[in-house]
Design a protein around this motif. Structure first.
Motif, PDB file in Angstrom:
ATOM      1  N   ARG A  96       0.832  -1.207   0.000  1.00  0.00           N
ATOM      2  CA  ARG A  96       0.000   0.000   0.000  1.00  0.00           C
ATOM      3  C   ARG A  96       0.867   1.258   0.000  1.00  0.00           C
ATOM      4  O   ARG A  96       0.566   2.227  -0.715  1.00  0.00           O
ATOM      5  N   ARG A  97       1.955   1.219   0.757  1.00  0.00           N
ATOM      6  CA  ARG A  97       2.858   2.368   0.780  1.00  0.00           C
ATOM      7  C   ARG A  97       3.501   2.576  -0.590  1.00  0.00           C
ATOM      8  O   ARG A  97       3.664   3.709  -1.051  1.00  0.00           O
ATOM      9  N   ASP A  98       3.862   1.482  -1.233  1.00  0.00           N
ATOM     10  CA  ASP A  98       4.452   1.559  -2.557  1.00  0.00           C
ATOM     11  C   ASP A  98       3.478   2.157  -3.553  1.00  0.00           C
ATOM     12  O   ASP A  98       3.844   2.991  -4.387  1.00  0.00           O
ATOM     13  N   GLU A  99       2.216   1.754  -3.484  1.00  0.00           N
ATOM     14  CA  GLU A  99       1.201   2.277  -4.398  1.00  0.00           C
ATOM     15  C   GLU A  99       1.011   3.772  -4.212  1.00  0.00           C
ATOM     16  O   GLU A  99       0.907   4.533  -5.186  1.00  0.00           O
ATOM     17  N   GLU A 100       0.964   4.216  -2.965  1.00  0.00           N
ATOM     18  CA  GLU A 100       0.734   5.631  -2.699  1.00  0.00           C
ATOM     19  C   GLU A 100       1.963   6.473  -3.036  1.00  0.00           C
ATOM     20  O   GLU A 100       1.845   7.643  -3.402  1.00  0.00           O
ATOM     21  N   ARG A 109       8.210  10.829  -9.619  1.00  0.00           N
ATOM     22  CA  ARG A 109       7.183  10.835  -8.572  1.00  0.00           C
ATOM     23  C   ARG A 109       6.579  12.228  -8.414  1.00  0.00           C
ATOM     24  O   ARG A 109       5.367  12.365  -8.197  1.00  0.00           O
ATOM     25  N   ASP A 110       7.411  13.265  -8.516  1.00  0.00           N
ATOM     26  CA  ASP A 110       6.905  14.627  -8.398  1.00  0.00           C
ATOM     27  C   ASP A 110       5.911  14.934  -9.512  1.00  0.00           C
ATOM     28  O   ASP A 110       4.894  15.613  -9.292  1.00  0.00           O
ATOM     29  N   THR A 111       6.201  14.450 -10.721  1.00  0.00           N
ATOM     30  CA  THR A 111       5.292  14.660 -11.838  1.00  0.00           C
ATOM     31  C   THR A 111       3.938  14.050 -11.546  1.00  0.00           C
ATOM     32  O   THR A 111       2.885  14.662 -11.797  1.00  0.00           O
ATOM     33  N   ARG A 112       3.939  12.849 -10.997  1.00  0.00           N
ATOM     34  CA  ARG A 112       2.685  12.157 -10.697  1.00  0.00           C
ATOM     35  C   ARG A 112       1.951  12.817  -9.535  1.00  0.00           C
ATOM     36  O   ARG A 112       0.726  12.923  -9.554  1.00  0.00           O
ATOM     37  N   ARG A 113       2.693  13.267  -8.552  1.00  0.00           N
ATOM     38  CA  ARG A 113       2.052  13.943  -7.417  1.00  0.00           C
ATOM     39  C   ARG A 113       1.424  15.261  -7.848  1.00  0.00           C
ATOM     40  O   ARG A 113       0.378  15.646  -7.324  1.00  0.00           O
ATOM     41  N   LYS A 136      -3.631  18.327  -8.569  1.00  0.00           N
ATOM     42  CA  LYS A 136      -4.601  19.082  -9.368  1.00  0.00           C
ATOM     43  C   LYS A 136      -5.997  18.496  -9.193  1.00  0.00           C
ATOM     44  O   LYS A 136      -6.978  19.231  -9.016  1.00  0.00           O
ATOM     45  N   TRP A 137      -6.084  17.181  -9.242  1.00  0.00           N
ATOM     46  CA  TRP A 137      -7.380  16.529  -9.057  1.00  0.00           C
ATOM     47  C   TRP A 137      -7.917  16.799  -7.649  1.00  0.00           C
ATOM     48  O   TRP A 137      -9.107  17.052  -7.471  1.00  0.00           O
ATOM     49  N   LYS A 138      -7.027  16.754  -6.679  1.00  0.00           N
ATOM     50  CA  LYS A 138      -7.458  16.986  -5.296  1.00  0.00           C
ATOM     51  C   LYS A 138      -7.959  18.421  -5.119  1.00  0.00           C
ATOM     52  O   LYS A 138      -8.956  18.663  -4.415  1.00  0.00           O
ATOM     53  N   THR A 139      -7.298  19.374  -5.758  1.00  0.00           N
ATOM     54  CA  THR A 139      -7.719  20.774  -5.671  1.00  0.00           C
ATOM     55  C   THR A 139      -9.148  20.943  -6.169  1.00  0.00           C
ATOM     56  O   THR A 139      -9.968  21.639  -5.546  1.00  0.00           O
ATOM     57  N   ILE A 140      -9.463  20.303  -7.296  1.00  0.00           N
ATOM     58  CA  ILE A 140     -10.813  20.423  -7.851  1.00  0.00           C
ATOM     59  C   ILE A 140     -11.832  19.762  -6.937  1.00  0.00           C
ATOM     60  O   ILE A 140     -12.910  20.317  -6.674  1.00  0.00           O
ATOM     61  N   LEU A 141     -11.533  18.575  -6.441  1.00  0.00           N
ATOM     62  CA  LEU A 141     -12.467  17.871  -5.565  1.00  0.00           C
ATOM     63  C   LEU A 141     -12.743  18.682  -4.301  1.00  0.00           C
ATOM     64  O   LEU A 141     -13.894  18.776  -3.847  1.00  0.00           O
ATOM     65  N   SER A 150      -5.155  21.112 -19.132  1.00  0.00           N
ATOM     66  CA  SER A 150      -3.745  20.818 -18.820  1.00  0.00           C
ATOM     67  C   SER A 150      -3.641  20.134 -17.469  1.00  0.00           C
ATOM     68  O   SER A 150      -2.639  20.285 -16.767  1.00  0.00           O
ATOM     69  N   ILE A 151      -4.658  19.360 -17.108  1.00  0.00           N
ATOM     70  CA  ILE A 151      -4.640  18.682 -15.812  1.00  0.00           C
ATOM     71  C   ILE A 151      -3.591  17.574 -15.791  1.00  0.00           C
ATOM     72  O   ILE A 151      -3.118  17.169 -14.736  1.00  0.00           O
ATOM     73  N   PHE A 152      -3.210  17.091 -16.980  1.00  0.00           N
ATOM     74  CA  PHE A 152      -2.105  16.144 -17.087  1.00  0.00           C
ATOM     75  C   PHE A 152      -0.881  16.886 -17.625  1.00  0.00           C
ATOM     76  O   PHE A 152      -1.008  17.869 -18.353  1.00  0.00           O
TER      77      PHE A 152
END
Length: 238
Positions: free
Chosen positions: A46-50, A99-103, A108-113, A155-157
């Protein structure tokens, strides 16, 4: 919103926020003789996935997508490199850049939610476990269409590469909660499309083929403590 989200988790969500223990279709893991060993392994998984936010979370080999394969190769190469060496530090820089790119995308998704009022639920909605399955999706075609629209119209991605598959599962959840259209509207407003020149200037742009070639060169030989810049790292991009 709270009751609807809890109902969604109980009936549908494959993430860690809730599980339907009576779901006979879900495969149960084989618990080894040492329960502590199993628990530690699951926690590490789970830690690896996150930490890595795999683009295709259901692929245990991390080889289906170029970006997952590159990150996995970097991690495996670092595991075989002496900690503290020059090679280890270079690999760490490259790993953290990916990892920074993915975070950044996830943020961005979290900001919208959160802007939509899902402050408490955002993290759970964005969690996609390795057990995510297309078979459990309720609105796969609609989610796929929305993912394509987000990729082309916002440009969310951070890349023109195909969008990460993990967000297909997230969009399926948003459709179920009847907030997908609102999410799309916010995404278009907060993250309008960038010009090609803007994307080229992005510090998070990563040349995956070049990065893989560098890792293969490091694995092919040479002293890992050699201070030569032959293999380089992502911080040397011009």
């Amino acid at each position: 919103m709270g009751s609807g989200f809890r109902k969604f988790c109980l009936q549908f969500c494959c993430c860690c926020c809730a599980r339907d223990e009576d779901d006979e279709d879900e495969k149960q893991p084989l618990v080894p003789q040492d329960p502590l060993e199993y628990f530690n392994r699951e926690v590490q998984k789970r830690r690896d996935e996150e930490t890595n936010l795999w683009s295709t979370p259901g692929d245990p080999s991390h080889s289906e997508r170029d970006d997952d394969r590159t990150l996995y190769t970097l991690i495996q190469a670092r595991n075989k490199t002496r900690m503290g060496s020059t090679g280890y530090r270079r690999l760490s820089v490259d790993i953290e850049a990916m990892r920074d790119t993915r975070r950044e995308v996830r943020d961005k998704w979290k900001t919208i939610l959160e802007n939509l009022g899902f402050m408490a639920e955002a993290d759970s909605l964005l969690t996609v476990s390795a057990g995510a399955s297309h078979d459990r999706m309720r609105n796969a075609p609609a989610a796929r269409a929305m993912l394509t629209a987000l990729h082309s119209e916002t440009s969310i991605f951070n890349s023109k590469e195909p969008p990460p598959e993990r967000y297909l599962f997230i969009l399926d959840r948003l459709i179920y909660l009847d907030i997908a259209e609102d999410f799309m509207a916010k995404a278009r407003r907060f993250y309008p499309p960038r010009d090609d020149s803007d994307e080229e200037m992005s510090p998070l742009g990563i040349n995956l083929p070049l990065l893989l070639a560098r890792v293969e060169a490091m694995n092919g030989g040479g002293d890992e403590d050699d201070d030569s810049d032959a293999s380089g790292n992502l911080s040397d991009r011009s």
